[in-house]
Motif scaffolding. Structure first.
Motif, PDB file in Angstrom:
ATOM      1  N   ASN A 284      29.480  48.567  30.289  1.00  0.00           N
ATOM      2  CA  ASN A 284      29.231  47.768  29.090  1.00  0.00           C
ATOM      3  C   ASN A 284      28.131  46.714  29.288  1.00  0.00           C
ATOM      4  O   ASN A 284      27.894  45.902  28.418  1.00  0.00           O
ATOM      5  CB  ASN A 284      30.519  47.092  28.598  1.00  0.00           C
ATOM      6  CG  ASN A 284      31.088  46.137  29.620  1.00  0.00           C
ATOM      7  OD1 ASN A 284      30.428  45.726  30.568  1.00  0.00           O
ATOM      8  ND2 ASN A 284      32.341  45.766  29.426  1.00  0.00           N
ATOM      9  N   LYS A 285      27.490  46.716  30.463  1.00  0.00           N
ATOM     10  CA  LYS A 285      26.374  45.824  30.803  1.00  0.00           C
ATOM     11  C   LYS A 285      26.771  44.353  30.900  1.00  0.00           C
ATOM     12  O   LYS A 285      25.910  43.493  31.003  1.00  0.00           O
ATOM     13  CB  LYS A 285      25.198  45.976  29.826  1.00  0.00           C
ATOM     14  CG  LYS A 285      24.709  47.396  29.659  1.00  0.00           C
ATOM     15  CD  LYS A 285      24.198  47.975  30.944  1.00  0.00           C
ATOM     16  CE  LYS A 285      23.620  49.369  30.700  1.00  0.00           C
ATOM     17  NZ  LYS A 285      23.951  50.305  31.726  1.00  0.00           N
ATOM     18  N   GLN A 286      28.066  44.039  30.855  1.00  0.00           N
ATOM     19  CA  GLN A 286      28.500  42.656  30.991  1.00  0.00           C
ATOM     20  C   GLN A 286      28.430  42.220  32.444  1.00  0.00           C
ATOM     21  O   GLN A 286      28.683  43.013  33.358  1.00  0.00           O
ATOM     22  CB  GLN A 286      29.927  42.473  30.481  1.00  0.00           C
ATOM     23  CG  GLN A 286      30.051  42.577  28.985  1.00  0.00           C
ATOM     24  CD  GLN A 286      31.457  42.277  28.522  1.00  0.00           C
ATOM     25  OE1 GLN A 286      32.429  42.465  29.248  1.00  0.00           O
ATOM     26  NE2 GLN A 286      31.580  41.794  27.303  1.00  0.00           N
ATOM     27  N   LYS A 287      28.113  40.950  32.634  1.00  0.00           N
ATOM     28  CA  LYS A 287      28.071  40.378  33.980  1.00  0.00           C
ATOM     29  C   LYS A 287      29.265  39.458  34.157  1.00  0.00           C
ATOM     30  O   LYS A 287      29.731  38.832  33.206  1.00  0.00           O
ATOM     31  CB  LYS A 287      26.769  39.626  34.202  1.00  0.00           C
ATOM     32  CG  LYS A 287      25.567  40.568  34.197  1.00  0.00           C
ATOM     33  CD  LYS A 287      24.297  39.843  34.528  1.00  0.00           C
ATOM     34  CE  LYS A 287      23.136  40.831  34.511  1.00  0.00           C
ATOM     35  NZ  LYS A 287      21.888  40.215  34.907  1.00  0.00           N
ATOM     36  N   PHE A 288      29.737  39.386  35.399  1.00  0.00           N
ATOM     37  CA  PHE A 288      30.851  38.510  35.720  1.00  0.00           C
ATOM     38  C   PHE A 288      30.753  38.099  37.167  1.00  0.00           C
ATOM     39  O   PHE A 288      29.969  38.637  37.940  1.00  0.00           O
ATOM     40  CB  PHE A 288      32.198  39.192  35.417  1.00  0.00           C
ATOM     41  CG  PHE A 288      32.479  40.407  36.263  1.00  0.00           C
ATOM     42  CD1 PHE A 288      33.226  40.303  37.438  1.00  0.00           C
ATOM     43  CD2 PHE A 288      32.015  41.666  35.883  1.00  0.00           C
ATOM     44  CE1 PHE A 288      33.487  41.424  38.208  1.00  0.00           C
ATOM     45  CE2 PHE A 288      32.281  42.785  36.650  1.00  0.00           C
ATOM     46  CZ  PHE A 288      33.018  42.665  37.819  1.00  0.00           C
ATOM     47  N   LEU A 289      31.555  37.110  37.540  1.00  0.00           N
ATOM     48  CA  LEU A 289      31.649  36.679  38.930  1.00  0.00           C
ATOM     49  C   LEU A 289      32.963  37.153  39.505  1.00  0.00           C
ATOM     50  O   LEU A 289      34.006  37.030  38.864  1.00  0.00           O
ATOM     51  CB  LEU A 289      31.591  35.159  39.048  1.00  0.00           C
ATOM     52  CG  LEU A 289      30.262  34.497  38.794  1.00  0.00           C
ATOM     53  CD1 LEU A 289      30.383  32.992  38.997  1.00  0.00           C
ATOM     54  CD2 LEU A 289      29.181  35.054  39.685  1.00  0.00           C
ATOM     55  N   ALA A 290      32.896  37.688  40.694  1.00  0.00           N
ATOM     56  CA  ALA A 290      34.100  38.032  41.442  1.00  0.00           C
ATOM     57  C   ALA A 290      34.220  36.993  42.542  1.00  0.00           C
ATOM     58  O   ALA A 290      33.300  36.815  43.347  1.00  0.00           O
ATOM     59  CB  ALA A 290      33.997  39.432  42.035  1.00  0.00           C
ATOM     60  N   LEU A 291      35.322  36.259  42.546  1.00  0.00           N
ATOM     61  CA  LEU A 291      35.617  35.283  43.596  1.00  0.00           C
ATOM     62  C   LEU A 291      36.745  35.872  44.415  1.00  0.00           C
ATOM     63  O   LEU A 291      37.868  35.995  43.938  1.00  0.00           O
ATOM     64  CB  LEU A 291      36.038  33.944  42.989  1.00  0.00           C
ATOM     65  CG  LEU A 291      35.061  33.314  41.993  1.00  0.00           C
ATOM     66  CD1 LEU A 291      35.637  32.025  41.430  1.00  0.00           C
ATOM     67  CD2 LEU A 291      33.719  33.067  42.638  1.00  0.00           C
ATOM     68  N   LEU A 292      36.431  36.246  45.643  1.00  0.00           N
ATOM     69  CA  LEU A 292      37.386  36.959  46.482  1.00  0.00           C
ATOM     70  C   LEU A 292      37.669  36.166  47.741  1.00  0.00           C
ATOM     71  O   LEU A 292      36.745  35.739  48.439  1.00  0.00           O
ATOM     72  CB  LEU A 292      36.822  38.326  46.872  1.00  0.00           C
ATOM     73  CG  LEU A 292      36.355  39.223  45.736  1.00  0.00           C
ATOM     74  CD1 LEU A 292      35.531  40.374  46.283  1.00  0.00           C
ATOM     75  CD2 LEU A 292      37.554  39.748  44.971  1.00  0.00           C
ATOM     76  N   LYS A 293      38.923  35.995  48.058  1.00  0.00           N
ATOM     77  CA  LYS A 293      39.310  35.414  49.337  1.00  0.00           C
ATOM     78  C   LYS A 293      39.672  36.586  50.222  1.00  0.00           C
ATOM     79  O   LYS A 293      40.542  37.389  49.900  1.00  0.00           O
ATOM     80  CB  LYS A 293      40.492  34.460  49.147  1.00  0.00           C
ATOM     81  CG  LYS A 293      40.783  33.605  50.356  1.00  0.00           C
ATOM     82  CD  LYS A 293      41.663  34.316  51.305  1.00  0.00           C
ATOM     83  CE  LYS A 293      42.070  33.459  52.470  1.00  0.00           C
ATOM     84  NZ  LYS A 293      42.994  34.157  53.329  1.00  0.00           N
ATOM     85  N   MET A 294      38.957  36.735  51.327  1.00  0.00           N
ATOM     86  CA  MET A 294      39.165  37.882  52.201  1.00  0.00           C
ATOM     87  C   MET A 294      39.313  37.422  53.647  1.00  0.00           C
ATOM     88  O   MET A 294      38.817  36.363  54.013  1.00  0.00           O
ATOM     89  CB  MET A 294      37.973  38.841  52.113  1.00  0.00           C
ATOM     90  CG  MET A 294      37.707  39.375  50.726  1.00  0.00           C
ATOM     91  SD  MET A 294      36.230  40.406  50.663  1.00  0.00           S
ATOM     92  CE  MET A 294      36.875  41.894  51.404  1.00  0.00           C
ATOM     93  N   GLU A 295      39.958  38.258  54.419  1.00  0.00           N
ATOM     94  CA  GLU A 295      39.996  38.037  55.858  1.00  0.00           C
ATOM     95  C   GLU A 295      38.621  38.384  56.406  1.00  0.00           C
ATOM     96  O   GLU A 295      37.898  39.196  55.843  1.00  0.00           O
ATOM     97  CB  GLU A 295      41.065  38.912  56.510  1.00  0.00           C
ATOM     98  CG  GLU A 295      42.477  38.629  56.021  1.00  0.00           C
ATOM     99  CD  GLU A 295      42.925  37.194  56.257  1.00  0.00           C
ATOM    100  OE1 GLU A 295      42.648  36.651  57.355  1.00  0.00           O
ATOM    101  OE2 GLU A 295      43.545  36.611  55.355  1.00  0.00           O
ATOM    102  N   SER A 296      38.264  37.776  57.525  1.00  0.00           N
ATOM    103  CA  SER A 296      36.987  38.081  58.143  1.00  0.00           C
ATOM    104  C   SER A 296      36.952  39.552  58.547  1.00  0.00           C
ATOM    105  O   SER A 296      37.913  40.073  59.082  1.00  0.00           O
ATOM    106  CB  SER A 296      36.787  37.193  59.367  1.00  0.00           C
ATOM    107  OG  SER A 296      35.489  37.336  59.852  1.00  0.00           O
ATOM    108  N   GLN A 297      35.853  40.207  58.231  1.00  0.00           N
ATOM    109  CA  GLN A 297      35.684  41.628  58.518  1.00  0.00           C
ATOM    110  C   GLN A 297      34.411  41.824  59.331  1.00  0.00           C
ATOM    111  O   GLN A 297      33.462  41.057  59.183  1.00  0.00           O
ATOM    112  CB  GLN A 297      35.575  42.426  57.211  1.00  0.00           C
ATOM    113  CG  GLN A 297      36.750  42.289  56.281  1.00  0.00           C
ATOM    114  CD  GLN A 297      37.991  42.969  56.821  1.00  0.00           C
ATOM    115  OE1 GLN A 297      37.909  43.982  57.488  1.00  0.00           O
ATOM    116  NE2 GLN A 297      39.137  42.381  56.558  1.00  0.00           N
TER     117      GLN A 297
END
Length: 143
Positions: free
Chosen positions: A116-129
């Motif tokens: 749909n061409k929409q933009k968003f922010l993904a805020l992810l808390k992750m373990e170190s990889q």
């Protein structure tokens, strides 16, 4: 954004937050989005979008610092790296000395939903990889 399938990550950055030491490494440049890293992050974001427990962020009428930073990134009025740093600094402050929270990476990703061409922010808390190790060694700045 729910039930994603086709996305493009336009920018991503990893901030290393360990409130228990305390140590924070606020990155001063976005991640180099190699094909492998783009695939790793895309698959993770698509998988998360399908979780029934996913709760999108909702901001109050009087926007706080994180809401202002997110909106600045999305509108193009703020630069990605410094605005993501504002988000990381705020999270680090909120984490305080709470030992029930685990240290890790805050990934901020500027994403486009190709359907749909929409933009968003993904805020992810992750373990170190391992996929993020190179960035930490080669250019994250101490903050």
């Amino acid at each position: 954004m729910r039930f994603l399938s086709d996305i493009t990550i336009e920018h991503a950055i990893a901030h290393h937050l360990d409130h228990l030491i305390p140590e924070k490494i606020i990155s001063r440049r976005p991640l180099k989005l190699t094909e492998g890293l783009h695939l790793y992050l895309s698959e993770h974001i698509v998988s998360v979008s399908r979780l029934s427990s996913l709760v999108p962020a909702k901001f109050f009428e009087e926007p706080g610092e994180v809401a202002v930073a997110c909106r600045a990134i999305l509108s193009g009025s703020g630069k990605f790296t410094p605005e993501s740093a504002r988000i990381a600094e705020r999270l680090f402050t909120v984490m305080g000395t709470n030992r029930t929270l685990s240290p890790g990476l805050l990934i901020v990703a500027h994403v486009r939903n190709n359907e749909n061409k929409q933009k968003f922010l993904a805020l992810l808390k992750m373990e170190s990889q391992p996929v993020f190790k190179e960035d930490r060694k080669q250019g994250a700045g101490q903050g």
